[in-house]
Design a protein around this motif. Structure first.
Motif, short mmCIF file in Angstrom:
data_model
loop_
_atom_site.label_atom_id
_atom_site.label_comp_id
_atom_site.label_asym_id
_atom_site.label_seq_id
_atom_site.Cartn_x
_atom_site.Cartn_y
_atom_site.Cartn_z
N PRO A 135 0.81 -1.23 0.00
CA PRO A 135 0.00 0.00 0.00
C PRO A 135 0.84 1.27 0.00
O PRO A 135 0.35 2.33 -0.38
N TRP A 136 2.11 1.16 0.42
CA TRP A 136 2.95 2.37 0.41
C TRP A 136 3.24 2.83 -1.01
O TRP A 136 3.76 3.92 -1.22
N LEU A 137 2.91 1.99 -2.00
CA LEU A 137 3.08 2.41 -3.40
C LEU A 137 1.73 2.79 -4.04
O LEU A 137 1.63 2.84 -5.26
N ALA A 138 0.74 3.05 -3.18
CA ALA A 138 -0.60 3.34 -3.70
C ALA A 138 -0.59 4.52 -4.67
O ALA A 138 -1.39 4.57 -5.59
N TYR A 139 0.34 5.46 -4.45
CA TYR A 139 0.34 6.65 -5.31
C TYR A 139 0.72 6.33 -6.75
O TYR A 139 0.58 7.17 -7.62
N TRP A 140 1.17 5.12 -7.01
CA TRP A 140 1.46 4.73 -8.40
C TRP A 140 0.20 4.70 -9.25
O TRP A 140 0.29 4.69 -10.49
N ALA A 141 -0.95 4.62 -8.59
CA ALA A 141 -2.20 4.63 -9.35
C ALA A 141 -2.52 6.03 -9.89
O ALA A 141 -3.37 6.18 -10.75
N LEU A 142 -1.83 7.05 -9.37
CA LEU A 142 -2.08 8.41 -9.85
C LEU A 142 -1.26 8.66 -11.10
O LEU A 142 -0.22 8.03 -11.31
N PRO A 143 -1.72 9.60 -11.94
CA PRO A 143 -0.95 9.89 -13.15
C PRO A 143 0.34 10.64 -12.82
O PRO A 143 0.34 11.85 -12.69
N LEU A 144 1.42 9.91 -12.63
CA LEU A 144 2.71 10.51 -12.33
C LEU A 144 3.65 10.23 -13.48
O LEU A 144 3.56 9.19 -14.12
N PRO A 145 4.60 11.14 -13.73
CA PRO A 145 5.45 10.97 -14.91
C PRO A 145 6.48 9.84 -14.78
O PRO A 145 6.67 9.26 -13.71
N ASN A 146 7.15 9.61 -15.87
CA ASN A 146 8.05 8.47 -15.98
C ASN A 146 9.20 8.47 -15.00
O ASN A 146 9.75 7.42 -14.70
N THR A 147 9.59 9.65 -14.53
CA THR A 147 10.75 9.69 -13.63
C THR A 147 10.49 8.90 -12.36
O THR A 147 11.41 8.62 -11.62
N PHE A 148 9.24 8.57 -12.09
CA PHE A 148 8.96 7.75 -10.93
C PHE A 148 9.29 6.28 -11.19
O PHE A 148 9.08 5.43 -10.34
N GLY A 149 9.76 5.98 -12.37
CA GLY A 149 10.22 4.62 -12.62
C GLY A 149 9.30 3.80 -13.48
O GLY A 149 9.63 2.69 -13.84
N SER A 150 8.16 4.35 -13.82
CA SER A 150 7.28 3.59 -14.71
C SER A 150 6.66 4.54 -15.71
O SER A 150 6.88 5.73 -15.66
N LEU A 151 5.87 3.99 -16.58
CA LEU A 151 5.21 4.82 -17.58
C LEU A 151 4.03 5.55 -16.94
O LEU A 151 3.74 5.36 -15.78
N TRP A 152 3.35 6.35 -17.75
CA TRP A 152 2.10 6.95 -17.27
C TRP A 152 1.11 5.83 -17.00
O TRP A 152 1.20 4.76 -17.58
N VAL A 153 0.15 6.12 -16.14
CA VAL A 153 -0.90 5.11 -15.94
C VAL A 153 -1.68 4.95 -17.25
O VAL A 153 -1.72 5.87 -18.07
N ASN A 154 -2.27 3.78 -17.41
CA ASN A 154 -3.03 3.52 -18.63
C ASN A 154 -4.46 4.01 -18.46
O ASN A 154 -5.27 3.36 -17.79
N PHE A 155 -4.77 5.13 -19.09
CA PHE A 155 -6.11 5.71 -18.93
C PHE A 155 -7.19 4.89 -19.63
O PHE A 155 -8.37 5.20 -19.51
#
Lengths: 460, 173
Positions: A135-155
């Protein structure tokens, strides 16, 4: 001057004046907690702590503490999520749709129903966090840019739609609930002294009830209701898309959105019914939440229960009519397979049990209403269980067919949500006004026992 | 702040206060504000206020939400990092409707509500001027600013009493 037909039941009985309304509702906020309240609250907190220990265990150990297996990869977790979201539909429905339809009877129950909505959505959200495992990675569900280590969320993904729908629904429901409470908080402020006056003073935002403020306030309420109505329908529609946009037989059906929305209203009203029946007795609010209110709620339960029943039968028919063997088998397996008992529970609780409300004597019987409301919520839990687990447990490959048995992790996490829900509800019922005083006062003149009697006398 | 003197008329019923407003305004007396425990329909029109236009705020914020949501989904999936998902379009419009809808509602609801708080000067630290604390309980309170009226204190008091006020007080702020 508004004239109300004497045939219509009074919304407020007992000859209440404006001041009586203030006294009756504020009394619970102003008095010390009663013994019953303390006992009930302590029980909820104990349940919450017990459940929370299971949730922590789930996060510590991982999702392996649940009874999931290779074939059934989604079971109680999502069942509980959909169940709580469904329950969380009644509040906004009562306050928004019934406001648009000018149903005055909503005034006594909308506050508690909206509070219940918010708490139910919080419970649902807690299951999303449990799902995530980390759950500490819950913010990955938000549209955050690639620098966070992954792509954009899939809308394009219904799970991302869910994030937006649930969070919007929660935020807007909170806002609607709070704005509705501001005038009542001002009433409490004007009666309070000392530290309580400063707390309720800050909460009431300096409300004075001037004519200009009320006019704008009414405008805001109406527009919020107009915005919330499509919102509440969109939320369960989007939840149903979690299943409907997949390619699993039994899930891939276009009937899901309306059917889920009807089911959500159904279970939500049942939960409101349960809570209100207890609240009216404990807080002695029989004059505000009358038998008339209970009967009206039961009518909605019967209508939505029947809509859900029609949806079940339609689904079955379409599965046969489609000629797709996988689809037909999924439905046949639901009703007659190893989990037939859950299907039977769903059908009995949801479709058959509310039909007894066609009888006026049963519809207006408090004990019967309470029991049926509990039964309906059990049935609605089974509906989600049936849709989710029976569609998964026998997949395309017979060698991987299996059965689902919950483990303590599943049960403990579910218990947590009950503790969480009731702890919040008890806090609400003690520290905030459980009935919308301003709105009840606004219908008092046209619909109370006292004023209509006076009018009848003066007419002669 | 200079001391202001108000005459405060207390009424027991919404019909009395509605009736009084017409007569008092008809006598050329300006009413500062009427405070009621619940929304009395038509009170704002009787006092000569314009119809509230909160819908304008809701619309403007809503359209901002629509545009922002559209830009967000289009720019991320269509421009910044286009992803080939099952060979479909990089920006399939229908699948973006849910996000666009939710953000429209979110911005419209919050934008309008905070506009309302701003316009009404509502906030957690606000110390309101309360002419009579019973106005949030069961009384309908009419405040008349003496400084803004030519009529004398006695005339206005008489006028209020003659139009059904059960109590008339003086409040200095």
């Amino acid at each position: 001057m508004q004239v109300v037909s004497p045939i219509r039941e009074h919304l407020v009985t007992g000859g209440k004046t404006y001041h009586d309304v203030t006294e009756d509702i504020c009394r619970h906020v102003e008095s010390k907690p009663t013994k019953e309240w303390k006992i009930a609250f302590i029980i909820s907190v104990v349940v919450l702590i017990y459940g929370a220990s299971w949730v922590l265990w789930t996060w510590w150990e991982g999702l392996g503490v649940w009874g999931l297996n290779k074939t059934v990869g989604w079971a109680w977790d999502i069942t509980n999520f959909v169940w709580w979201v469904g329950i969380g539909h009644a509040g906004t429905l009562i306050s928004a749709i019934l406001l648009l339809f000018r149903q005055k009877w909503r005034t006594s129950i909308n506050r508690a129903a909206e509070a219940m909505t918010i708490f139910a959505v919080l419970c649902a959200a807690s299951f999303i966090l449990m799902h995530m495992g980390r759950p500490w990675l819950a913010y990955w569900a938000l549209p955050l840019p690639n620098t966070f280590g992954s792509l954009w969320v899939n809308f394009n993904s219904p799970l991302v739609w869910d994030v937006f729908a649930i969070s919007t629904y929660f935020s807007v429901s909170c806002l609607f609930w709070y704005i509705g409470m501001v005038p009542d908080l001002a009433t409490i402020r004007d009666r309070a002294t000392g530290i309580r006056k400063s707390i309720y003073g800050a909460l009431s935002l300096g409300w004075t009830g001037g004519a200009k403020s009320w006019a704008r306030y009414e405008d805001v309420s109406l527009i919020l209701a107009g915005l919330s109505t499509p919102l509440v329908l969109s939320v369960h529609t989007i939840v149903s898309f979690d299943f409907a946009t997949s390619v699993i037989p039994g899930w891939h059906t276009t009937i899901f959105p309306p059917y889920f929305v009807a089911g959500a209203i159904f279970s939500g009203f049942a939960m409101v019914q349960n809570l209100m029946l207890v609240t009216r007795v404990v807080y002695k609010l029989e004059d505000y939440i009358t038998i008339e209110h209970i009967g009206l709620m039961n009518k909605i339960i019967t209508v939505t229960g029947s809509i859900v029943g029609v949806a079940y039968i339609t689904e079955f028919f379409i599965a046969f009519y489609s000629g797709v063997q996988y689809e037909s088998y999924a439905f046949l397996n639901r009703a007659t397979g190893p989990l037939w008992w859950s299907y039977a529970a769903m059908m009995t609780c949801n479709v058959l049990s509310p039909q007894i409300f066609w009888f006026k004597s049963l519809r207006e019987n408090i004990v019967v209403s309470f029991v049926i409301a509990v039964v309906v919520n059990i049935g609605m839990w089974f509906e989600r269980f049936v849709i989710i687990v029976t569609s998964l447990h026998r997949d395309y490959l017979p060698s991987s067919w299996t059965y689902f048995t919950p483990r303590m992790g599943d049960i403990g996490d579910y218990i947590f949500s009950f503790g969480f829900f009731f702890t919040l509800f008890f806090l609400f019922s003690k520290y905030l006004p459980v009935i919308n005083m301003a709105e009840v006062k606004s219908v008092l003149k046209s619909s109370s026992e006292k004023t209509t009697e006076e009018k009848e006398v003066s007419a002669h | 702040m200079a001391d202001k003197k108000y005459i405060v008329g207390i009424f027991d019923d919404e019909d009395d206060v509605m009736h009084a407003i017409g007569n008092i305004r008809g006598n050329g007396v300006k009413i500062h504000e009427v405070f009621t425990p619940y929304p009395v329909h038509g009170l704002d029109l009787a006092l000569g206020y314009d119809r509230p236009r909160m819908g304008v705020a809701a619309f403007l914020f809503g359209i901002t939400g629509t545009s922002l949501a559209f830009l967000l989904t289009f720019w991320t999936l269509g421009v910044d990092w286009p992803m080939n998902i099952g060979g479909k379009n990089f920006f399939p419009f229908p699948t973006n409707i849910p996000i666009v809808f939710e953000l429209t509602v979110l911005l419209a609801a919050y934008g309008m509500s905070f506009t309302f708080f701003f316009m009404e000067g509502l906030g957690p630290t606000v110390k309101p001027v309360i002419f009579d604390p019973r106005s949030t309980d069961d009384k309908f309170v009419m405040a008349i600013d003496l400084g803004k009226n030519k009529s004398s204190e006695g005339d206005i008091t008489e006028l209020l009493k003659g139009n059904g006020a059960t109590e008339v007080n003086i409040k200095e702020i």
